[in-house]
Enzyme design. Structure first.
Site, PDB file in Angstrom:
ATOM      1  N   HIS A 203       0.855  -1.194   0.000  1.00 35.07           N
ATOM      2  CA  HIS A 203       0.000   0.000   0.000  1.00 35.07           C
ATOM      3  C   HIS A 203       0.890   1.243   0.000  1.00 35.07           C
ATOM      4  O   HIS A 203       1.961   1.231   0.599  1.00 35.07           O
ATOM      5  CB  HIS A 203      -0.900   0.000   1.245  1.00 35.07           C
TER       6      HIS A 203
ATOM      7  N   GLU B 183      -7.596  -4.016   0.470  1.00 30.02           N
ATOM      8  CA  GLU B 183      -8.302  -4.575  -0.692  1.00 30.02           C
ATOM      9  C   GLU B 183      -8.398  -6.096  -0.612  1.00 30.02           C
ATOM     10  O   GLU B 183      -9.352  -6.688  -1.098  1.00 30.02           O
ATOM     11  CB  GLU B 183      -7.604  -4.178  -1.992  1.00 30.02           C
TER      12      GLU B 183
END
Lengths: 364, 364
Positions: free
Chosen positions: B253, B308
């Site tokens: 990320h 996610e």
């Protein structure tokens, strides 16, 4: 890094599209003075310049105009959506919604010039369709023999506009197509930076332009001219405002520290038109008086005419009702937004700034 | 000032709403750990916290829930507009357009909590109405006896969801309500800074979230889980991807340099649910294998599970089709956007950064 309120002075992009130099009073579109373009070129020519980076030759211009004409017609479902929109929905909200509603699966990333031309061509049709409906008139189909500006006026009024009116509106539209990294252009770029599509970026920019701090309230200038009404009434009216400590609408600008080049160009246009319409003469006279009296009441403060003054004068002069002033700003600024979106896509990086948390912290 | 690409590291606001600390793996909402809220609270309680600045007491919560329930129903013209929208218009475009279409003259500036509640309450109804229509099913009226999350699932499927599914979706929605100054929240603030209205800001933010660099492509994770299918297949499948130099979706990320606190909380929820549904067990097993093999193939690179991964696992686990993943993100993130808009209005200054012109100059 300290907080930069409103991002004032922070450079967020290099651009080939336009230069705004507020100190010098310069506005440049792709190497050309905007004020010269406004006086010598048409909407189509300057849109082409901003999108393609150069002025079109004769055959490029013909082909470009044909494509714009072909894209003016609204899909049936958009017409029906406009019809369904309740009366208490203002025109800027209608434009924002219908631009969004045009978007579909075929819009991808990066945005294409075909998509740009399609949305730009349809915006005047959206405004005119809605305008006639809410005024109890039958909406009119676009006329393929008229250019972008003339067709917009025709679709609003149902009559073919005079050359003087077309020329005045063309100049206004050209001068407001592009103005650096303003809030709506920046909005478009931020949305586009996520690799979202053109309908998302342009409808977001319409929403930003709707804000009175940005799209402005140009009707205030036309209200002032209406209240003044005659040359004789100008000086006493202005003096009374200044005595009361009221602002004069249409003077002073956050960026320009000298004569706003857009006001300068529109003043030239207004001068030409004053032969045909005394309203333009009044506007020029009132401007002169305002500047004289501002110098008298606020000595040493350099206050110049801004674009809103002449924008209102020109738009009122061609009989556009004030509720169409900001929507008509969309007709022009969509050109700048789209140019920026195409440019943004070339060197894209997502906008993701920081915030500083000043709230409480939980126990760890 | 040098150009700051993507505004990385530039602080644009002080905020009391949320803290994202990527180094420490912290996510705080108004003084509370988001991961604790996700496990112990409901959508309504955390929305109240983000909007009003504190958790509601029992009677505040009851009243707040009543107001949300009352606002779920769509006006008739919105239903008709959804019906008119062609089939090739994707769900995110529908949400963007319908949020915009809700806006009318009554929306002013600053935005009000009544407006915020009205738009937030209607978003699940918009999605479910459209979803059932394009699937040839009759849209369902919202059910006033169900809470926000349960009612959303009910309106999509027509059946009352299990407590496990409600709980899983509630956790996902709570964890994705707010995440600092991301691109869509920033978009909302830029639009709101012009004193534009809530419908403009929220529809613009939906447009920004639509971009794959932001709203993401969480369906890629669920595709991966689908391809793996069984525990036995996990290791060979992951090895083959890594041998080919492919990325593993759902790991790494931009912000978090440690375990993403949202993934951590969703992993706890998934663990509980794995008793009821073997899919959650598979998701947890695949995560473990991915982390093991990433450490083997990319030693020294600290790569952690991101939100996610578990978002996809949870949303797929509750049988949400992938085309609803990003729209469901709107159901939650609208809470953060609105909180930021209310805060922005309190200390507002228009966002107007700079660009540097690097094009040609005309002769003076």
């Amino acid at each position: 890094m300290p907080m930069v309120t409103g991002l004032e002075g922070v450079v967020v992009a290099e651009t080939n599209i336009g230069l705004v130099d507020g100190e010098k009073g310069h506005l440049v579109y792709r190497g050309h003075w905007a004020k010269e373009l406004a006086i010598t070129k048409t909407y189509e020519e300057v849109a082409y310049l901003l999108w393609y980076g150069k002025l079109p030759d004769q055959s490029e211009l013909e082909q470009f105009k044909k494509q714009l004409v072909k894209e003016r017609e609204l899909p049936e479902y958009i017409k029906k959506m406009i019809e369904l929109t309740p009366e208490n929905v203002d025109m800027m909200s209608v434009v924002r919604t219908m631009v969004s509603a045009i978007g579909n699966d075929s819009f991808g990333w990066p945005p294409t010039l075909d998509e740009v031309i399609s949305i730009t061509a349809k915006i005047p049709t959206i405004i005119a369709y809605r305008y006639r409906l809410i005024n109890g008139q039958k909406p009119l189909d676009p006329r393929s023999d008229l250019n972008h500006t003339a067709n917009y006026l025709y679709m609003l009024t149902g009559t073919e506009p005079s050359t003087a009116h077309i020329r005045a509106l063309d100049a206004y539209l050209i001068l407001t197509m592009e103005h650096g990294m303003n809030a709506s252009t920046f909005t478009a770029r931020v949305v586009g930076s996520t690799r979202s599509d053109l309908a998302s970026s342009i409808s977001a920019a319409v929403g930003a332009l709707k804000g009175p701090l940005h799209g402005g309230a140009p009707s205030e200038v036309s209200d002032m001219l209406e209240q003044i009404g005659t040359k004789e009434n100008a000086e006493p009216w202005i003096r009374s405002q200044l005595e009361k400590g009221e602002l004069l609408m249409g003077f002073g600008h956050r960026v320009y520290k000298t004569y706003d080049p857009r006001a300068e160009a529109l003043s030239v246009v207004a001068e030409e038109l004053s032969k045909e319409d005394p309203y333009f003469e009044l506007a020029r006279y009132v401007e002169k008086k305002c500047l004289e009296l501002l110098a008298e009441y606020k000595p040493g403060r350099k206050i110049y005419t801004n674009v809103e003054y002449y924008a209102a004068a020109v738009l009122k002069g061609i009989n556009l009702p004030p509720q169409l002033f900001t929507p008509t700003f969309v007709v022009s600024r969509v050109v700048g937004w789209s140019a920026h979106l195409i440019e943004q896509a070339e060197v894209n990086r997502i906008f993701r700034p920081q915030s500083t948390y000043v709230g409480e912290l939980p126990a760890e």
